[in-house]
Design a protein around this motif. Sequence first.
Motif, PDB file in Angstrom:
ATOM      1  N   GLY A  83       0.798  -1.220   0.000  1.00  0.00           N
ATOM      2  CA  GLY A  83       0.000   0.000   0.000  1.00  0.00           C
ATOM      3  C   GLY A  83       0.827   1.265   0.000  1.00  0.00           C
ATOM      4  N   SER A  84       2.098   1.148   0.403  1.00  0.00           N
ATOM      5  CA  SER A  84       2.934   2.354   0.447  1.00  0.00           C
ATOM      6  C   SER A  84       3.231   2.901  -0.939  1.00  0.00           C
ATOM      7  CB  SER A  84       4.251   2.037   1.166  1.00  0.00           C
ATOM      8  OG  SER A  84       4.972   1.021   0.473  1.00  0.00           O
ATOM      9  N   GLY A  85       3.216   2.034  -1.943  1.00  0.00           N
ATOM     10  CA  GLY A  85       3.521   2.476  -3.296  1.00  0.00           C
ATOM     11  C   GLY A  85       2.312   2.784  -4.140  1.00  0.00           C
ATOM     12  N   VAL A  86       1.113   2.681  -3.568  1.00  0.00           N
ATOM     13  CA  VAL A  86      -0.110   2.919  -4.350  1.00  0.00           C
ATOM     14  C   VAL A  86      -0.159   4.344  -4.899  1.00  0.00           C
ATOM     15  CG1 VAL A  86      -2.623   3.070  -4.213  1.00  0.00           C
ATOM     16  CG2 VAL A  86      -1.438   1.085  -3.262  1.00  0.00           C
ATOM     17  N   PRO A  87       0.058   5.385  -4.074  1.00  0.00           N
ATOM     18  CA  PRO A  87       0.033   6.747  -4.645  1.00  0.00           C
ATOM     19  C   PRO A  87       1.063   6.939  -5.750  1.00  0.00           C
ATOM     20  CG  PRO A  87      -0.076   6.839  -2.250  1.00  0.00           C
ATOM     21  CD  PRO A  87       0.251   5.427  -2.617  1.00  0.00           C
ATOM     22  N   LEU A  88       2.258   6.355  -5.563  1.00  0.00           N
ATOM     23  CA  LEU A  88       3.299   6.477  -6.582  1.00  0.00           C
ATOM     24  C   LEU A  88       2.845   5.849  -7.897  1.00  0.00           C
ATOM     25  CD1 LEU A  88       6.228   7.067  -7.499  1.00  0.00           C
ATOM     26  CD2 LEU A  88       6.833   4.803  -6.577  1.00  0.00           C
ATOM     27  N   VAL A  89       2.291   4.648  -7.827  1.00  0.00           N
ATOM     28  CA  VAL A  89       1.832   3.967  -9.043  1.00  0.00           C
ATOM     29  C   VAL A  89       0.712   4.751  -9.703  1.00  0.00           C
ATOM     30  CG1 VAL A  89       0.697   1.887  -9.918  1.00  0.00           C
ATOM     31  CG2 VAL A  89       2.574   1.690  -8.288  1.00  0.00           C
ATOM     32  N   TRP A  90      -0.205   5.275  -8.911  1.00  0.00           N
ATOM     33  CA  TRP A  90      -1.308   6.068  -9.469  1.00  0.00           C
ATOM     34  C   TRP A  90      -0.773   7.283 -10.225  1.00  0.00           C
ATOM     35  CZ3 TRP A  90      -5.211   6.378  -4.777  1.00  0.00           C
ATOM     36  CH2 TRP A  90      -5.872   5.147  -4.674  1.00  0.00           C
ATOM     37  N   VAL A  91       0.087   8.045  -9.570  1.00  0.00           N
ATOM     38  CA  VAL A  91       0.585   9.288 -10.171  1.00  0.00           C
ATOM     39  C   VAL A  91       1.387   8.993 -11.435  1.00  0.00           C
ATOM     40  CG1 VAL A  91       2.120  11.253  -9.837  1.00  0.00           C
ATOM     41  CG2 VAL A  91       0.551  10.579  -8.008  1.00  0.00           C
ATOM     42  N   VAL A  92       2.300   8.031 -11.347  1.00  0.00           N
ATOM     43  CA  VAL A  92       3.129   7.719 -12.509  1.00  0.00           C
ATOM     44  C   VAL A  92       2.280   7.181 -13.654  1.00  0.00           C
ATOM     45  CG1 VAL A  92       5.049   6.320 -13.355  1.00  0.00           C
ATOM     46  CG2 VAL A  92       5.154   7.329 -11.074  1.00  0.00           C
ATOM     47  N   THR A  93       1.288   6.349 -13.346  1.00  0.00           N
ATOM     48  CA  THR A  93       0.402   5.822 -14.391  1.00  0.00           C
ATOM     49  C   THR A  93      -0.314   6.946 -15.114  1.00  0.00           C
ATOM     50  OG1 THR A  93       0.041   3.724 -13.225  1.00  0.00           O
ATOM     51  CG2 THR A  93      -1.597   4.366 -14.861  1.00  0.00           C
ATOM     52  N   VAL A  94      -0.890   7.870 -14.365  1.00  0.00           N
ATOM     53  CA  VAL A  94      -1.638   8.970 -14.979  1.00  0.00           C
ATOM     54  C   VAL A  94      -0.718   9.852 -15.822  1.00  0.00           C
ATOM     55  CG1 VAL A  94      -2.960  11.067 -14.500  1.00  0.00           C
ATOM     56  CG2 VAL A  94      -3.440   8.972 -13.217  1.00  0.00           C
ATOM     57  N   VAL A  95       0.440  10.213 -15.263  1.00  0.00           N
ATOM     58  CA  VAL A  95       1.356  11.100 -15.996  1.00  0.00           C
ATOM     59  C   VAL A  95       1.867  10.434 -17.265  1.00  0.00           C
ATOM     60  CG1 VAL A  95       3.596  12.258 -15.906  1.00  0.00           C
ATOM     61  CG2 VAL A  95       2.048  12.381 -13.935  1.00  0.00           C
ATOM     62  N   VAL A  96       2.357   9.211 -17.149  1.00  0.00           N
ATOM     63  CA  VAL A  96       2.893   8.505 -18.318  1.00  0.00           C
ATOM     64  C   VAL A  96       1.803   8.273 -19.355  1.00  0.00           C
ATOM     65  CG1 VAL A  96       3.937   6.349 -19.105  1.00  0.00           C
ATOM     66  CG2 VAL A  96       4.763   7.440 -17.021  1.00  0.00           C
ATOM     67  N   THR A  97       0.609   7.914 -18.892  1.00  0.00           N
ATOM     68  CA  THR A  97      -0.498   7.655 -19.824  1.00  0.00           C
ATOM     69  C   THR A  97      -0.830   8.884 -20.651  1.00  0.00           C
ATOM     70  OG1 THR A  97      -1.490   5.920 -18.464  1.00  0.00           O
ATOM     71  CG2 THR A  97      -2.945   7.087 -19.975  1.00  0.00           C
ATOM     72  N   PHE A  98      -0.970  10.032 -20.001  1.00  0.00           N
ATOM     73  CA  PHE A  98      -1.365  11.227 -20.741  1.00  0.00           C
ATOM     74  C   PHE A  98      -0.234  11.753 -21.627  1.00  0.00           C
ATOM     75  CE2 PHE A  98      -4.814  11.319 -17.619  1.00  0.00           C
ATOM     76  CZ  PHE A  98      -5.884  11.587 -18.461  1.00  0.00           C
ATOM     77  N   VAL A  99       1.000  11.579 -21.184  1.00  0.00           N
ATOM     78  CA  VAL A  99       2.123  11.979 -22.053  1.00  0.00           C
ATOM     79  C   VAL A  99       2.147  11.111 -23.303  1.00  0.00           C
ATOM     80  CG1 VAL A  99       4.632  12.016 -22.250  1.00  0.00           C
ATOM     81  CG2 VAL A  99       3.533  12.946 -20.212  1.00  0.00           C
ATOM     82  N   LEU A 100       2.041   9.803 -23.135  1.00  0.00           N
ATOM     83  CA  LEU A 100       2.074   8.903 -24.286  1.00  0.00           C
ATOM     84  C   LEU A 100       0.847   9.078 -25.174  1.00  0.00           C
ATOM     85  CD1 LEU A 100       3.434   5.650 -22.597  1.00  0.00           C
ATOM     86  CD2 LEU A 100       4.664   7.245 -24.070  1.00  0.00           C
ATOM     87  N   ALA A 101      -0.317   9.312 -24.563  1.00  0.00           N
ATOM     88  CA  ALA A 101      -1.526   9.544 -25.361  1.00  0.00           C
ATOM     89  C   ALA A 101      -1.392  10.819 -26.182  1.00  0.00           C
ATOM     90  CB  ALA A 101      -2.750   9.614 -24.454  1.00  0.00           C
ATOM     91  N   GLY A 102      -0.801  11.876 -25.579  1.00  0.00           N
ATOM     92  CA  GLY A 102      -0.590  13.114 -26.324  1.00  0.00           C
ATOM     93  C   GLY A 102       0.365  12.932 -27.481  1.00  0.00           C
ATOM     94  N   LEU A 103       1.464  12.197 -27.259  1.00  0.00           N
ATOM     95  CA  LEU A 103       2.413  11.935 -28.337  1.00  0.00           C
ATOM     96  C   LEU A 103       1.784  11.080 -29.431  1.00  0.00           C
ATOM     97  CD1 LEU A 103       5.622  11.216 -26.212  1.00  0.00           C
ATOM     98  CD2 LEU A 103       5.112  13.287 -27.532  1.00  0.00           C
TER      99      LEU A 103
END
Length: 702
Positions: free
Chosen positions: A380-400
């Motif tokens: 559970g300690s890494g849940v916020p990290l995974v959420w944030v990185v998933t959202v950021v990487v997803t939108f960057v890749l979707a934009g590209l």
Amino acid sequence: MAARTTDLSVEDATATAENGTGTVRTVDPPTGATRLVQRRPTPRRIAGIDGLRAVAVLLVLAFHLAPDAVPGGFVGVDVFFVISGFLITMGLLREKARTGRIDLAHFWTRRVRRLLPALLVVVAVCSPVALLVGGDVRVHLDRQVFGALTFSSNWVSIAAEDSYFSALVPQMFSNLWSLAVEEQFYLVWPLVVLGVLLLARSRRAGLVAAGAAALASAGAMALLHTPGEDPTRVYYGTDTHVFGMMLGALLAFWYFGNVRTGRPAPWPGALTPVGRGARVVRALKRRRPGVVAGVCLVVIGAFSLLVPWDSAVTYRGGLFIVSLAAALLVTTMLHDSRVRRLLETPALRWIGERSYGVYLWHWPVFVLLTQIFAKQWVEGSGVPLVWVVTVVVTFVLAGLSFRYVEQPVVRDGVLVSLERLARWVRPVRSAPGRGLRAPLVGGAMVACLVLTGFAVATAPHVTSIEQDIAAGMGENGPGEGPGTPGPGGAEAPTVAPSGTPGATSEPSDEPSPAPSDVPVEPSGAPSTEPGPGEEPSASTAPPATGADLVVVGDSVTAASAKQIRALLPDVRIDSAVSRSMLVAPGILGELEKRGELPDIVVLALATNTTLRERTIDDVLAAVGPKRRVVLVNAYGARSWIKGTNAVIAKAAKEHPQVSVADWHGAVRSHGELLAADGVHPTRDGAAVYARLVADAYVAARG
């Protein structure tokens, strides 16, 4: 990028964004002659559609990242289906009215150009990354890639008996089932539309065809779904889940009006046949689409927050109601500028225009990150990290993807886009450093293709968890070593009762005593013999070898079965994959009928579905008042775990013969004891699980 529209008439609002560039044949009304006309490079669009797409994809994203908070966010897929059915059908009808024909070859070519290039990029990037990450993330990758490239992921998964809701296999491309359903719709529905226009040539025939198909599909989902069984078949099936697209198609026929002239129907007129007495119709006739839009948003939002996937309501009308709400919401956008303005905010438009890329990228990125940060994610300690990185990487890749893949290919075609790429990487002496582009870009593309092929060709077919479970299933039965499976020992499907957890009390947050305090005899059984200096007593209980114990469990128990038998060699174990507490009364009743139900019963069936108090009552009735029952609670990122553990804790307080083995407390701060799925134990975790069961058994013996 499509030009922004603000206030459109009904006719303008029904212009879709499904037309690309190129030439089309048009008919000159005065002469009847046909001529080729260059299609506009920037097609008209429906104000608000991109915003609604954004809402849909954000719901799906929230559901995948935080299913506890948004247990019904999967309805975003059904909103997408309605939008697709409406836009595709409207595009076909407008083409027929404008040119006198429907060019099916051109339609299918546009669809492939729109969907396939971005999909190929996702597969070619994520597969090599999965190869580097290792672990179980490549399991069945060959099958997944085949389904992705043939747009048949849903039927491939159904044939393989996969479960969309299983955590056993971290499938990177399982989200592509809905893309497969849409592509199959694109293949068949234009033929139906063409047949309707050629044979019936009336709007009524189109309404009947689309409406009948929608009702038949929703009816098939309701009839084929059996509460207590895994709903993947009815959820994945094109036949049982195409009703959203058919409702969108019905809406297109509804508003298109005359299929010969293309003149749209008036706002309230099309709704008149459904009943003048209905409140929604009266609201529409008084031109209050804003009220209807608000109601539709409330329906979609309430379903997203309150109705989980394991509810029978979902499949017996729930998804159909959500699709109806989405169709009415599209209707309001065509006639109410306030609704359009609400959905036309810049942020929503930006997300909506890139929704296809967000849909493609978010799930494989999320799966890969949960494998990379497996320990932190499980704890559970890494849940916020995974959420944030998933959202950021997803939108960057979707934009590209939108900027460099989707738009160029849709606008100019594959060949022109490849030619432009070749010109960009071609060395030019006057441009310093540009000579490196060709080897870098070419090398990257070749590396992606080679690594993707290798990842697919070497994909394993069994996860480490499945291997442990299969080995544990061999321990089913009584006595020493593997035996004959007991009643219910065969694999049982996931049980999915309707409704949401009834209990609201929290399970205890106090960790259970460390399950390593039980002394162990050389045989592996917990010791009950007198200690040094103690005199044997006639009342001393027989050795705690498990002869008076039956353990009925799910795949978590199966993964720990060898370790349990090492401690309790005479125990009867009855485990099966995807089993829930609903099957326990039948299993226990069969053992009682055969005279094989021992004095102590351990039930480890909390992982796979919502547990209700009435189910506990049924279990206790099957066990009888003289036997002891140990309930093993559950751990995992599943929406029902919290409520199920609360029901178990409450049962232990209310029934003296019931106790709790706190698996949740034993592993919640020890992610290293769980596999990457966050549910099943590792080998070390299985040892802890077995000791927990042995401790609870010894305590129950008194």
